[in-house]
Every structure is written in structure tokens, then in C-alpha cells.
Design a protein around this motif. Structure first.
Motif, PDB file in Angstrom:
ATOM      1  N   PRO A 144       0.804  -1.230   0.000  1.00 26.70           N
ATOM      2  CA  PRO A 144       0.000   0.000   0.000  1.00 26.70           C
ATOM      3  C   PRO A 144       0.839   1.283   0.000  1.00 26.70           C
ATOM      4  CG  PRO A 144      -0.937  -1.587   1.513  1.00 26.70           C
ATOM      5  CD  PRO A 144       0.362  -2.182   1.028  1.00 26.70           C
ATOM      6  N   CYS A 145       1.983   1.275   0.683  1.00 28.69           N
ATOM      7  CA  CYS A 145       2.794   2.496   0.733  1.00 28.69           C
ATOM      8  C   CYS A 145       3.555   2.742  -0.571  1.00 28.69           C
ATOM      9  CB  CYS A 145       3.768   2.462   1.909  1.00 28.69           C
ATOM     10  SG  CYS A 145       5.010   1.160   1.783  1.00 28.69           S
ATOM     11  N   MET A 146       3.544   1.767  -1.472  1.00 23.96           N
ATOM     12  CA  MET A 146       4.216   1.978  -2.765  1.00 23.96           C
ATOM     13  C   MET A 146       3.129   2.003  -3.846  1.00 23.96           C
ATOM     14  SD  MET A 146       8.002   0.530  -2.335  1.00 23.96           S
ATOM     15  CE  MET A 146       8.839   0.490  -0.749  1.00 23.96           C
ATOM     16  N   ASP A 147       2.933   0.905  -4.593  1.00 20.81           N
ATOM     17  CA  ASP A 147       1.948   0.972  -5.685  1.00 20.81           C
ATOM     18  C   ASP A 147       0.537   0.570  -5.272  1.00 20.81           C
ATOM     19  OD1 ASP A 147       3.864   1.942  -7.274  1.00 20.81           O
ATOM     20  OD2 ASP A 147       4.012   0.206  -8.609  1.00 20.81           O
ATOM     21  N   ASN A 148       0.382   0.089  -4.056  1.00 20.66           N
ATOM     22  CA  ASN A 148      -0.945  -0.286  -3.555  1.00 20.66           C
ATOM     23  C   ASN A 148      -1.681  -1.179  -4.561  1.00 20.66           C
ATOM     24  OD1 ASN A 148      -3.028  -0.390  -1.737  1.00 20.66           O
ATOM     25  ND2 ASN A 148      -3.944   1.541  -2.388  1.00 20.66           N
ATOM     26  N   ALA A 149      -1.006  -2.213  -5.016  1.00 24.90           N
ATOM     27  CA  ALA A 149      -1.581  -3.093  -6.033  1.00 24.90           C
ATOM     28  C   ALA A 149      -2.496  -4.126  -5.386  1.00 24.90           C
ATOM     29  CB  ALA A 149      -0.467  -3.781  -6.808  1.00 24.90           C
ATOM     30  N   LEU A 150      -3.389  -4.675  -6.186  1.00 21.83           N
ATOM     31  CA  LEU A 150      -4.346  -5.660  -5.689  1.00 21.83           C
ATOM     32  C   LEU A 150      -4.020  -7.058  -6.192  1.00 21.83           C
ATOM     33  CD1 LEU A 150      -7.552  -3.530  -6.304  1.00 21.83           C
ATOM     34  CD2 LEU A 150      -6.303  -3.827  -4.146  1.00 21.83           C
ATOM     35  N   GLU A 151      -3.524  -7.122  -7.422  1.00 23.16           N
ATOM     36  CA  GLU A 151      -3.255  -8.425  -8.025  1.00 23.16           C
ATOM     37  C   GLU A 151      -1.836  -8.490  -8.526  1.00 23.16           C
ATOM     38  OE1 GLU A 151      -6.047 -10.560 -10.719  1.00 23.16           O
ATOM     39  OE2 GLU A 151      -7.038  -8.607 -10.652  1.00 23.16           O
ATOM     40  N   ARG A 152      -1.295  -9.694  -8.523  1.00 28.44           N
ATOM     41  CA  ARG A 152       0.047  -9.940  -9.061  1.00 28.44           C
ATOM     42  C   ARG A 152       0.062 -11.379  -9.532  1.00 28.44           C
ATOM     43  NH1 ARG A 152       4.228  -7.281 -11.028  1.00 28.44           N
ATOM     44  NH2 ARG A 152       4.128  -5.702  -9.368  1.00 28.44           N
ATOM     45  N   ARG A 153       0.557 -11.590 -10.732  1.00 26.61           N
ATOM     46  CA  ARG A 153       0.643 -12.944 -11.280  1.00 26.61           C
ATOM     47  C   ARG A 153      -0.708 -13.652 -11.217  1.00 26.61           C
ATOM     48  NH1 ARG A 153       6.617 -14.391  -8.559  1.00 26.61           N
ATOM     49  NH2 ARG A 153       7.790 -13.107  -9.988  1.00 26.61           N
ATOM     50  N   GLY A 154      -1.753 -12.874 -11.512  1.00 27.76           N
ATOM     51  CA  GLY A 154      -3.096 -13.445 -11.588  1.00 27.76           C
ATOM     52  C   GLY A 154      -3.704 -13.865 -10.260  1.00 27.76           C
ATOM     53  N   ALA A 155      -3.065 -13.479  -9.149  1.00 32.70           N
ATOM     54  CA  ALA A 155      -3.610 -13.823  -7.822  1.00 32.70           C
ATOM     55  C   ALA A 155      -3.626 -12.561  -6.960  1.00 32.70           C
ATOM     56  CB  ALA A 155      -2.750 -14.907  -7.180  1.00 32.70           C
ATOM     57  N   PRO A 156      -4.381 -12.575  -5.850  1.00 29.40           N
ATOM     58  CA  PRO A 156      -4.326 -11.405  -4.965  1.00 29.40           C
ATOM     59  C   PRO A 156      -2.887 -11.202  -4.465  1.00 29.40           C
ATOM     60  CG  PRO A 156      -6.074 -12.922  -4.300  1.00 29.40           C
ATOM     61  CD  PRO A 156      -5.258 -13.629  -5.328  1.00 29.40           C
ATOM     62  N   SER A 215      -2.738  -7.907 -18.690  1.00 24.71           N
ATOM     63  CA  SER A 215      -1.330  -7.978 -18.308  1.00 24.71           C
ATOM     64  C   SER A 215      -1.107  -8.688 -16.977  1.00 24.71           C
ATOM     65  CB  SER A 215      -0.730  -6.570 -18.266  1.00 24.71           C
ATOM     66  OG  SER A 215      -1.344  -5.821 -17.248  1.00 24.71           O
ATOM     67  N   GLY A 216      -2.180  -9.172 -16.338  1.00 29.80           N
ATOM     68  CA  GLY A 216      -2.017  -9.972 -15.112  1.00 29.80           C
ATOM     69  C   GLY A 216      -1.760  -9.155 -13.868  1.00 29.80           C
ATOM     70  N   LYS A 217      -1.570  -7.846 -14.004  1.00 32.47           N
ATOM     71  CA  LYS A 217      -1.436  -7.007 -12.809  1.00 32.47           C
ATOM     72  C   LYS A 217      -2.520  -5.912 -12.839  1.00 32.47           C
ATOM     73  CE  LYS A 217       2.014  -3.840 -14.624  1.00 32.47           C
ATOM     74  NZ  LYS A 217       3.169  -3.009 -14.353  1.00 32.47           N
ATOM     75  N   THR A 218      -2.627  -5.178 -11.733  1.00 31.33           N
ATOM     76  CA  THR A 218      -3.662  -4.153 -11.664  1.00 31.33           C
ATOM     77  C   THR A 218      -3.494  -3.185 -12.833  1.00 31.33           C
ATOM     78  OG1 THR A 218      -3.177  -4.359  -9.329  1.00 31.33           O
ATOM     79  CG2 THR A 218      -4.803  -2.727  -9.956  1.00 31.33           C
TER      80      THR A 218
END
Lengths: 311, 311
Positions: free
Chosen positions: B86-98, B232-235
Motif C-alpha cells: 500500500p505504501c508503494m503501488d498499492n496493487a491488488l493483483e500480481r501474477r493473476g492472484a491477490p 497484463s495480469g497485474k492491476t
């Protein structure tokens, strides 16, 4: 201190802490400020002083001994920066100043920690590469085990999830073995390994590190329970609040003080054997007596507290 | 692929990713689960495959080449875990998984990243220690520079603070040089260094890594602007949202596509010279044509998008 070795005192260590991580001009200004803040606010520096003394007692030259001492302090500081994050201990103060993540963001604190870790591995490697080849692989394996998932990191994870396990003395000391003792073992045993100490001698050093490491953790636990806010330089009385392991909370203050006394005794026996093999490590007696003094201070505080509560 | 070297294909790499980090029974169960999650969800594995191919092309045996390849993938995965916080890109998904921090907490994601980094250094050391001594210090200095405050970490910090600087092509590429190119340089040049390649040859490899690394970043930037969510498999489409550098946003889609074409051309010239010196690296032509195909796909998408918006 050996002849011909300049003392590595607090001001020289503080200087070396800044000097061993040269900040390039191309650095992001925010990152530069965060690094300068951390490098300019050293803690007690007990680890690098000890590592340096151990290294020179085992024949490392002053430059390599300093590299190793600074590497260990960087690892330690990185672990504190991460420990203090909101997702871990959510601390507010460290070393008498606001925590790095409060000044430079959590991202800033994490990047500084990684910078210290990267540099620490490089300095460790440089020290190891200059040692006799048989000592090299053994030392590097030891670094990996103490810092990795068998050591420091597992201790940190156990610490964070302590509230969900049965809170016994054993469970508490398992956390301390990972989280606290790992770096103390590295500080005392790694320099000896690099100086080609015998396995027998290293075993003695390891046991001393474990007894004293657990002992210092108990002293911290007792202080967390007893101290007035502000006296220990970090956010006070947080263990209970966070559900973190605290031996004094788990078995009570008198039993924890008794356990600390027992650990000092156990350490004394091994220390005598080690001193017979290696008189140059006599400086360790100071560490032992500091621990004893700390215990005495804690017990005095505890009595005062009890009297005040009766009054 | 050289004679006598078993191919290091996706399933073997995925197996090695799990195998190179043995999880001890004493591990905190939460930590164990988080590690298993990350080790069991590999990404594209393009980096370890390339590092392995480079290493065997430069004469490293299969075991050491695999150690190095896995080390680089651990460094890469650790950087993604931290990037996603969260303190960097605050992403939700990576490599098709949470993302890992959503499943195991930010603390869990940070500890897994540190575990991978610690193991990656150990594997790197093991590879380096088996190399000729003159190559050792050069290789380790290179690792430190690429991963540390001159490389990856500075790129990450510049990335996070990009919104506060003047957004030019140069500023955008400065971020990419740190954040993206550092690991590609390591992937291509470190194996060659360990195989005692000449400084001249390493210079060629470095330039190819820089051209293609910047090129792949532009391809990513273009996809971030153009792609449908999910592909692209990421947010998706986050650069604009986060104020992160995106060359296509800074200089426009056509100019970014042109810049990518130019980088492919620049890479081609150096690649021809490298192939004349070292025919065994002919597999690099595939990486080059993949980049070209990626560009073609992006341009096709871009045209479709333009047509749809006209319709």
C-alpha cells in the motif's frame, strides 16, 4: 583492546556508519534525506563495538573488523526500521527521534532498510573474501542461517503472531532466540569464525551469546513492564498492548528476574572456559557485568514501584 | 542451448524456485504459508531462463547457472512484493492472484521479501565463490551497485516521487534505468562476468541490457495506456492514477512507439557485434524479436482503440 589496534569508540563508529555508505550525487533527494536521517541517528552502538573487539581478538585487521562491525549494525538498524512500521510494531519513536516512517513515509523507511541490507551484505562479503578459504563458506552459511528463515526472520514472524499461540516461557524464548539472539550470535561468533577459531571455541561463544541474548531480552521485557515512559528511548509499555511476547508478563516479574539471574550464571561458567582458551576476549566480562547492573537497576525500580503503589 | 546442458524450462525453474529455499519445520506457520504462496506462484520466469542461458553460454556448469538464475528471480520477486505494498503501488493483483500483502498482511509480504533477499545473496555468494578470484570482487561490486542505492533502490525511490519532478523523457528514463534496467543488466551481465568475459564483451552486454530494458519498460508503459483490464495480469492502468512515470503519457503514444523502435535498432547493432565475439548467445535474438512482436501487438491494439473511438 589489543596492542596496535586503534579503539573503535562511539564517535569513530558513528563516523564509520556514515562513511561506509557513500551517498551518490544521483540519489533521489527524498531517499538521500531519509538515509542521512538514519545514518546520522545511531543507537547505543553496542553491537558494532563488540563485533570489532571480537574481530580484533581473533586476529582480523582493523579495516576488516570495522567493515564487519558496520555491516552488523546496518543489519540491526534495518531490522529496527522494519520492526517499527505500522504493520509490525507501529512505533512512534526510536533512538529518541520520531520513527523514520513518520518522517519519510513507510516507503522511505523500507527503501532505507533495503539500502542498509544491500550494503551490509557487500561489507560482509568483503570481510569474508579476505579470510582463509575454509572459513569462508562456513561463515557465509552462518550469516544466512542467523538472518534468514531459521533465524531473525522467523523470530520476527513468531513475534507478530504470538497472540495466537499458548503463552509459555518456551514460546516466549523461541521468539527471542530468533528475533534477539540471532544478531547477538552473529555479533559474537561470526568474527571468531572469520578468525578461524576452533569449532569448540565457537560453541562456547554461541552458548554465551544465547544465554546473554535471552538475558538481555528478559531485561528489556522487565523494563517494558516497569519503566517510566521515555526512559528506554523507544515507545514505552507496548508489548502488552500489541500482544507481543514478554517473559515478565508470561511468568511474572519475580520469576523473570530469577530466570535472568540463572542465565547470567550459566553464561559465567562458559565464559570462564572461553577465557582459558582465549584471554583476549576478557572485554566480554564488561558485557556480563552490564547485564548484572541492568538487572540490579530493574529490581530497584521494581521495589520503588511496589512501595509507591503501597503508599 | 549448449551440448550436455539440460534445458532449464519453465517447470524445472518453478521446481527450483521452491527447491532452493527449503522451509524448516520450525517455521512460524503463517510465515510458512506466505512463503509457500509466493514460491508456488511464479511469474513469467523470463529472467531466470535468460540468466541460466547466459551463464551456460559463458561456461558455468548447470548447478551454478541454476543457483544464479534462482537468486536473480528471488531478488526480482522480492522487489515486486515490496512494490505492491500500500505504501508503494498499492496493487491488488500480481501474477493473476491477490497480492501477498492482501493474503498475509503487509508484515507477511515484507518478511517473505526479506527471506528471498537473504537466500538470493547466499546463492549469489555460492556461485561467485566457485569462480576465478579476479572475477569475484568485480561481480560482487556489480551486484551491490545494481541492487543498491545507485541502482534498483534509487529507481524505486525516483518512481515513488516522480509526481514532484518535471516530467520529461529523460526523467522517465532515469527511473527506468534504476527500477527496470538494473535487474536486466544483472541478469545478462553478471553471468558473463562470472564466466570471465572480457570488459569489452561485458560492455556490449550492458548496452544491450540498457536498450532492451528501456524498451521493455516503454512496452509496459504503452500497455498500461492501451490494454484492456486484466490482460497484463497485474492491476491495470495504474501509472496515471499513481502519478508514476510512463513514457507514453509524457511524450505521447506515437513518440513512445518511435522511441521503442529506435531502442530496438540500437540494440541490433550491438547484438551483431556481440554475436561475432560469442556465437553461443544467439538465443538473445529471441528476446529481441519478442520485443519487436510486443511492439507490433501494441500498435495493432492502439489502431483498434483509435478505430473504436472513431466509431
Amino acid at each position: 583492546m589489543q596492542h596496535g589496534i586503534e579503539p573503535f569508540d562511539a564517535s569513530r563508529i558513528a563516523e564509520a556508519l556514515r562513511g561506509r555508505l557513500a551517498l551518490p550525487a544521483s540519489l533521489d533527494p527524498e531517499f538521500d534525506s531519509a538515509l542521512q536521517h538514519v545514518l546520522g541517528n545511531p543507537g547505543s552502538l553496542v553491537r558494532p563495538r563488540l563485533a570489532f573487539q571480537m574481530a580484533t581478538a581473533y586476529g582480523l585487521d582493523s579495516g576488516r573488523a570495522q567493515d564487519l562491525a558496520i555491516a552488523l549494525e546496518y543489519f540491526h538498524t534495518a531490522s529496527l526500521l522494519l520492526d517499527d512500521l505500522p504493520c509490525m510494531d507501529n512505533a512512534l519513536e526510536r533512538r529518541g527521534a520520531p520513527c523514520t516512517h513518520l518522517l519519510y513515509g513507510e516507503d522511505g523507511a523500507i527503501l532505507v532498510a533495503l539500502a542498509l541490507i544491500n550494503r551490509a551484505y557487500a561489507l560482509t562479503w568483503r570481510t569474508v573474501a579476505a579470510c582463509p578459504p575454509p572459513a569462508q563458506q562456513r561463515a557465509l552459511d552462518y550469516v544466512e542461517r542467523r538472518l534468514g528463515i531459521e533465524g531473525l526472520l522467523n523470530g520476527q514472524s513468531l513475534d507478530l503472531h504470538f497472540a495466537s499461540v499458548q503463552q509459555t516461557r518456551e514460546a516466549t524464548e523461541r521468539v527471542a532466540m530468533g528475533k534477539t539472539v540471532s544478531l547477538i550470535r552473529l555479533t559474537l561468533a561470526l568474527p571468531a569464525m572469520l578468525g578461524n577459531a576452533s569449532p569448540h571455541e565457537i560453541r562456547h561463544i554461541e552458548r554465551i551469546a544465547i544465554f546473554w541474548g535471552l538475558g538481555y531480552q528478559i531485561a528489556d521485557d522487565l523494563k517494558d513492564m516497569l519503566d517510566n515512559p521515555g526512559q528506554s528511548g523507544k515507545t514505552p509499555a507496548r508489548d502488552m498492548l500489541l500482544g507481543r511476547p514478554n517473559l515478565a508478563a508470561v511468568i511474572g516479574i519475580p520469576a523473570a528476574a530469577h530466570r535472568l539471574t540463572r542465565l547470567i550464571d550459566l553464561g559465567d561458567r562458559v565464559l570462564q572456559r572461553l577465557l582459558a582458551l582465549r584471554p583476549a576476549v576478557a572485554f566480554l566480562e564488561k558485557l556480563r557485568s552490564d547485564l548484572q547492573l541492568e538487572l540490579a537497576r530493574i529490581l530497584r525500580n521494581s521495589c520503588e514501584l511496589a512501595e509507591r503503589s503501597r503508599a
